[in-house]
Motif scaffolding. Structure first.
Motif, PDB file in Angstrom:
ATOM      1  N   GLY A 260       0.682  -1.150  -0.055  1.00 41.19           N
ATOM      2  CA  GLY A 260      -0.017   0.160   0.177  1.00 41.19           C
ATOM      3  C   GLY A 260       0.884   1.331  -0.077  1.00 41.19           C
ATOM      4  O   GLY A 260       1.833   1.252  -0.733  1.00 41.19           O
ATOM      5  N   ILE A 261       0.678   2.230   0.778  1.00 40.49           N
ATOM      6  CA  ILE A 261       1.227   3.372   0.857  1.00 40.49           C
ATOM      7  C   ILE A 261       2.289   3.304   1.709  1.00 40.49           C
ATOM      8  O   ILE A 261       3.282   4.439   2.004  1.00 40.49           O
ATOM      9  CB  ILE A 261       0.445   4.793   1.146  1.00 40.49           C
ATOM     10  N   GLY A 262       2.553   2.266   2.406  1.00 42.14           N
ATOM     11  CA  GLY A 262       3.796   1.821   3.116  1.00 42.14           C
ATOM     12  C   GLY A 262       3.815   2.227   4.779  1.00 42.14           C
ATOM     13  O   GLY A 262       2.713   2.754   5.278  1.00 42.14           O
ATOM     14  N   PHE A 263       4.931   2.270   5.408  1.00 41.89           N
ATOM     15  CA  PHE A 263       4.794   2.419   6.705  1.00 41.89           C
ATOM     16  C   PHE A 263       5.275   3.533   7.368  1.00 41.89           C
ATOM     17  O   PHE A 263       5.751   4.645   6.366  1.00 41.89           O
ATOM     18  CB  PHE A 263       5.974   1.433   7.462  1.00 41.89           C
ATOM     19  N   GLY A 264       4.779   4.159   8.272  1.00 38.59           N
ATOM     20  CA  GLY A 264       5.037   5.493   9.028  1.00 38.59           C
ATOM     21  C   GLY A 264       4.910   5.301  10.314  1.00 38.59           C
ATOM     22  O   GLY A 264       5.335   4.246  10.981  1.00 38.59           O
ATOM     23  N   GLY A 265       4.862   6.386  11.179  1.00 39.30           N
ATOM     24  CA  GLY A 265       4.672   6.467  12.723  1.00 39.30           C
ATOM     25  C   GLY A 265       5.836   6.625  13.401  1.00 39.30           C
ATOM     26  O   GLY A 265       6.798   7.112  12.815  1.00 39.30           O
ATOM     27  N   ARG A 304       3.442   7.051  -5.671  1.00 40.89           N
ATOM     28  CA  ARG A 304       2.510   6.131  -6.757  1.00 40.89           C
ATOM     29  C   ARG A 304       1.025   6.591  -6.217  1.00 40.89           C
ATOM     30  O   ARG A 304       0.455   6.668  -7.033  1.00 40.89           O
ATOM     31  CB  ARG A 304       2.768   4.815  -6.307  1.00 40.89           C
ATOM     32  N   ALA A 305       0.627   6.665  -4.994  1.00 45.02           N
ATOM     33  CA  ALA A 305      -0.836   6.967  -4.489  1.00 45.02           C
ATOM     34  C   ALA A 305      -1.048   8.264  -5.274  1.00 45.02           C
ATOM     35  O   ALA A 305      -2.233   8.483  -5.591  1.00 45.02           O
ATOM     36  CB  ALA A 305      -0.736   6.952  -3.113  1.00 45.02           C
ATOM     37  N   VAL A 306      -0.144   9.589  -5.025  1.00 44.53           N
ATOM     38  CA  VAL A 306      -0.615  10.653  -5.669  1.00 44.53           C
ATOM     39  C   VAL A 306      -0.512  10.593  -7.144  1.00 44.53           C
ATOM     40  O   VAL A 306      -1.595  11.200  -7.817  1.00 44.53           O
ATOM     41  CB  VAL A 306       0.491  11.577  -5.160  1.00 44.53           C
ATOM     42  N   ASP A 307       0.154   9.633  -7.881  1.00 38.49           N
ATOM     43  CA  ASP A 307       0.131   9.594  -9.199  1.00 38.49           C
ATOM     44  C   ASP A 307      -1.263   8.937  -9.633  1.00 38.49           C
ATOM     45  O   ASP A 307      -1.813   9.245 -10.498  1.00 38.49           O
ATOM     46  CB  ASP A 307       1.194   8.804  -9.571  1.00 38.49           C
ATOM     47  N   LEU A 308      -1.741   8.095  -8.886  1.00 42.00           N
ATOM     48  CA  LEU A 308      -2.929   7.025  -9.169  1.00 42.00           C
ATOM     49  C   LEU A 308      -3.954   8.175  -9.138  1.00 42.00           C
ATOM     50  O   LEU A 308      -5.031   8.223 -10.223  1.00 42.00           O
ATOM     51  CB  LEU A 308      -3.122   6.024  -8.105  1.00 42.00           C
ATOM     52  N   MET A 438      -3.354  -0.520  -5.142  1.00 37.95           N
ATOM     53  CA  MET A 438      -1.721  -0.514  -5.181  1.00 37.95           C
ATOM     54  C   MET A 438      -1.155  -1.842  -5.566  1.00 37.95           C
ATOM     55  O   MET A 438      -1.258  -2.768  -4.660  1.00 37.95           O
ATOM     56  CB  MET A 438      -1.227   0.170  -3.620  1.00 37.95           C
ATOM     57  N   GLY A 439      -0.457  -1.737  -6.663  1.00 30.68           N
ATOM     58  CA  GLY A 439       0.190  -3.212  -7.264  1.00 30.68           C
ATOM     59  C   GLY A 439      -0.908  -4.072  -7.583  1.00 30.68           C
ATOM     60  O   GLY A 439      -0.535  -5.139  -7.552  1.00 30.68           O
TER      61      GLY A 439
END
Ligand code: UDX
Length: 441
Positions: A260-265, A304-308, A438-439
């Protein structure tokens, strides 16, 4: 036992209340007066499921109090240091200011025989330095890393899957003082120890490394599947099916293979960066060079998320209504530190979209960081007139409780980007939505 917890943030506040619930007497110390006042009233200063309940119960026993005066911690047998180790403002290493300050403040109040147990995530080698200072007061320093997950912090603290204690070692085994300190930690965690939770006694460096190694592994696992998502995107493959298929191999396992849009925190991103910085200092940068790729893959998922969204809206989001569902870095949390969800919203705003963002818990924290965005508490109101909707935090309110039909009655255009691959693509498509995962094809 009599315990103190220095630093009452996401880690310390939960630890303090949890230690009372397993029978101890605890004084929680923090320099933030607002935090201490709210905790003293039994109110959690942040969202953590189950914390308000155990906090209220703990205060009612009379065995838990909070103070800004570290002198009140003097009588404790074990002092837990649970202050933050954020990323340095001008670099990728960990900022140890708060750890140093906590130990400095504690030193004059330490009694001989007391144990100082570091819980903060620190660069390997920190404990050895602190141990010398603590020893001047006749006390012993141990490193007792914390593996709790936000959202499950109460359960993870009361019933951890393992306990790790780094104690003073000499010639490959614990010193007598180290053995004694380990026994005191066994007593602290007596219910877990009694039920057979693995209790690993090791040296300081190993204990420090266990924590960063665990987080580096988890981050790598997420970036691995996100790298596969990138390949899927140019081949028409579906990364979610791929994750299911490889996840059946017990050596791999399906958990933490959510593309998905990946990890954060507040942990994973800064911990892998600090680990790389520390490895460089140690002359072993190449050993963890892959962590830079892990970080880079993770950041690319936001692009990628923004591009989508841009592609879904025909090449531009300028003056288009984009509704962002989620701001927290993950569900069951109000934490927006290094949140990929919030970052995606900010980037869309930067491209000229009219961004409306909603989240069940994280709006106050998000607003404090990015006041320029339009925040709406009510999910349905946020969805009204959207030209595109993007799900960036997989809260049940968006994942399970939002039907394509209901959402469709609110939006301007049925365009949905599933930044967490958490929706039933077929159901949304069947209802006339343009669905982008995503993917996923
Ligand atoms: C993490 C570690 O899990 C914990 O052991 C440590 O003590 C602190 O750091 P936490 O930051 O609470 O805990 O979150 P975690 O559940 O690990 O999720 C981290 C991030 O990874 C979130 O942004 C989440 O959305 C993301 N993630 C997780 C994925 O993108 N895919 C997954 O499959 C799993």
């Amino acid at each position: 036992m009599r315990l103190s917890v220095i630093g009452c943030g996401y880690l310390g506040a939960v630890h303090a209340a949890a230690m009372v619930s397993i029978g101890h007497e605890v004084v929680g110390v923090d320099v933030d007066e607002g935090k201490i006042e709210s905790l003293s009233r039994g109110e959690a200063p942040f969202f953590e499921p189950g914390l308000p309940e155990i906090l209220t119960e703990a205060i009612a026993t009379g065995r838990l109090r909070f103070t800004t005066d570290i002198a009140e911690a003097a009588h404790a047998e074990v002092h837990f240091v649970a202050v933050g180790t954020p990323q340095q403002k001008d670099g990728s290493a960990a900022d140890l200011t708060y750890v140093d300050a906590a130990v400095d403040a504690l030193l004059p109040h330490l009694t001989a025989g007391a144990v100082v147990a570091g819980k903060s995530t620190v660069p390997v080698g920190t404990a050895a330095t602190l141990a010398e200072r603590v020893a001047t007061a006749g006390a012993t320093l141990v490193w007792n890393p914390e593996f709790l997950r936000e959202g499950f912090a109460v359960k993870d603290t009361i019933d951890p899957d393992r306990l790790v204690v780094g104690v003073p070692f000499h010639d490959g085994s614990a010193t007598a003082e180290g053995e004694r300190a380990a026994d005191m930690l066994r007593e602290v965690y007596h219910p877990s120890v009694a039920q057979g939770t693995p209790f690993i006694v090791t040296d300081h460096a190993t204990a420090e490394l266990v924590k960063v190694a665990a987080n580096a592994f988890l981050a790598t696992k997420i970036s691995f599947i996100n790298a596969m998502a990138e390949i899927a995107e140019v081949t028409g493959a579906d990364v979610t099916t791929l994750a299911d298929a490889i996840g059946h191999d017990v050596r791999i396992g399906r958990r933490f293979l959510g593309a998905g849009i990946g990890f954060g925190g507040g942990c994973l991103p800064k911990d892998i960066r600090a680990f790389s910085a520390r490895a460089e200092e140690l002359g072993r940068g190449e050993s963890v060079a892959f962590l830079r790729e892990v970080d880079a893959i993770n950041m690319r998922r936001r692009d990628r998320a923004v591009d989508l969204v841009v592609a879904a809206l025909g090449g531009s989001v300028f003056k288009k209504n984009v509704t962002v569902l989620g701001a927290a870095f993950k569900p069951f949390s109000d934490d927006t530190r290094d949140s990929p969800a919030l970052d995606v919203a900010v980037r869309l705003f930067g491209l000229g979209a009219w961004v409306t963002i909603t989240d069940p818990e994280a709006i106050p924290n998000a607003r404090a960081l990015h006041p320029q965005l339009n925040y709406v508490d009510d999910r349905d109101e946020a969805l009204r007139s959207a030209d595109a909707v993007i799900v960036v935090t997989e809260w049940d309110q968006y994942r399970r409780e939002l039907s394509p039909e209901h959402a469709g009655s609110l939006v301007n255009r049925r365009v949905i980007i599933d930044g967490r691959n958490c929706l039933d693509a077929a159901a949304w498509r069947a209802d006339g939505w343009a669905y982008y995962g995503m993917g996923r094809p």
